[in-house]
Design a protein around this motif. Structure first.
Motif, PDB file in Angstrom:
ATOM      1  N   UNK A 119       0.821  -1.206   0.000  1.00 45.97           N
ATOM      2  CA  UNK A 119       0.000   0.000   0.000  1.00 45.97           C
ATOM      3  C   UNK A 119       0.854   1.256   0.000  1.00 45.97           C
ATOM      4  N   UNK A 120       0.382   2.282  -0.673  1.00 47.98           N
ATOM      5  CA  UNK A 120       1.112   3.556  -0.754  1.00 47.98           C
ATOM      6  C   UNK A 120       1.312   4.163   0.634  1.00 47.98           C
ATOM      7  N   UNK A 126       7.942   8.561   4.999  1.00 58.87           N
ATOM      8  CA  UNK A 126       9.272   8.887   4.466  1.00 58.87           C
ATOM      9  C   UNK A 126       9.294  10.361   4.106  1.00 58.87           C
ATOM     10  N   UNK A 127      10.465  10.955   4.138  1.00 60.26           N
ATOM     11  CA  UNK A 127      10.586  12.389   3.925  1.00 60.26           C
ATOM     12  C   UNK A 127      10.143  12.860   2.558  1.00 60.26           C
ATOM     13  N   UNK A 128      11.063  12.989   1.647  1.00 60.53           N
ATOM     14  CA  UNK A 128      10.791  13.573   0.334  1.00 60.53           C
ATOM     15  C   UNK A 128      10.098  12.569  -0.581  1.00 60.53           C
ATOM     16  N   UNK A 134      12.108   5.728  -3.706  1.00 60.55           N
ATOM     17  CA  UNK A 134      13.202   4.784  -3.465  1.00 60.55           C
ATOM     18  C   UNK A 134      12.763   3.659  -2.542  1.00 60.55           C
ATOM     19  N   UNK A 135      12.075   4.003  -1.443  1.00 59.69           N
ATOM     20  CA  UNK A 135      11.626   2.979  -0.487  1.00 59.69           C
ATOM     21  C   UNK A 135      10.612   2.026  -1.122  1.00 59.69           C
ATOM     22  N   UNK A 136       9.678   2.563  -1.904  1.00 57.63           N
ATOM     23  CA  UNK A 136       8.681   1.703  -2.551  1.00 57.63           C
ATOM     24  C   UNK A 136       9.345   0.760  -3.545  1.00 57.63           C
ATOM     25  N   UNK A 137      10.256   1.291  -4.348  1.00 54.69           N
ATOM     26  CA  UNK A 137      10.948   0.464  -5.344  1.00 54.69           C
ATOM     27  C   UNK A 137      11.780  -0.615  -4.652  1.00 54.69           C
TER      28      UNK A 137
END
Length: 199
Positions: A119-120, A126-128, A134-137
């Motif tokens: 889920x999004x 996360x910050x930016x 990056x974290x999702x990928x």
């Protein structure tokens, strides 16, 4: 994927083959059960429209990307150039991403395996925007790696796979030929705007 397996047709994002005759035959096979194709180049509008209309879109996550187009995330202990497109789409639409794997069986068929939706909102803290992408990928690739390692057909180490991962080349770590088994794992991520599970 047969459309009736998901209860509805899906739209798959694809790169057309260079040979138009082969592309015509492949497109016929891909669409014969009701699925639809979205060309990889300039596909964003079509993908967004389908997701917003509650349709399912399949995007291959384990494809090589051109230098400058990918971001580097861990994959089997090495940085791998990976497309950020899926994460960008998920963060824009908040559609759940359902990892799907097609494992080859001995009888020439494939076994589909569906993972829990990603889920999004898991990346909201996360910050930016760049960090969320990056974290999702990285999460998508971690799920992919875990599935490859745990599947009873798949060996524990990537060296035993039969996939060439050129994304590792882009990171400057050298070309990795993944093994002699002669099997390829096809992975896709399915995004749905309505949040529904794909069973």
């Amino acid at each position: 994927v047969r459309a009736e397996m998901l209860g509805e047709p899906i739209a798959s994002v694809v790169r057309p083959l260079d040979n138009p005759l082969l592309e015509q035959e492949l497109a016929r096979r891909r669409t014969r059960f009701g699925n639809r194709l979205i060309g990889k180049w300039d596909a964003a509008k079509e993908i967004l429209r389908d997701i917003r209309q509650g349709r399912t879109v399949a995007i291959l996550i384990d494809q090589n990307v051109l230098p400058g187009e990918g971001i580097f995330v861990p994959f089997f202990g090495r940085p791998a150039a990976t497309t950020p497109s899926l994460a960008l789409l998920q963060l824009k639409t908040e559609a759940p991403v359902v990892p799907v794997f097609a494992w080859p069986e001995e009888n020439g068929r494939y076994r589909l395996e569906f993972e829990e939706p990603i889920l999004a909102e898991q990346f909201a803290s996360a910050g930016s925007r760049e960090e969320r992408v990056r974290l999702a990928t990285a999460r998508y690739m971690a799920v992919t790696e875990r599935a490859i390692r745990r599947d009873h057909v798949a060996p524990a180490a990537p060296d035993d796979r039969a996939v060439d991962d050129h994304r590792l080349d882009a990171a400057g770590v050298g070309h990795q030929a993944i093994g002699p088994r002669g099997q390829v794992v096809h992975t896709a991520q399915l995004a749905r705007a309505d949040g529904g599970r794909v069973e």
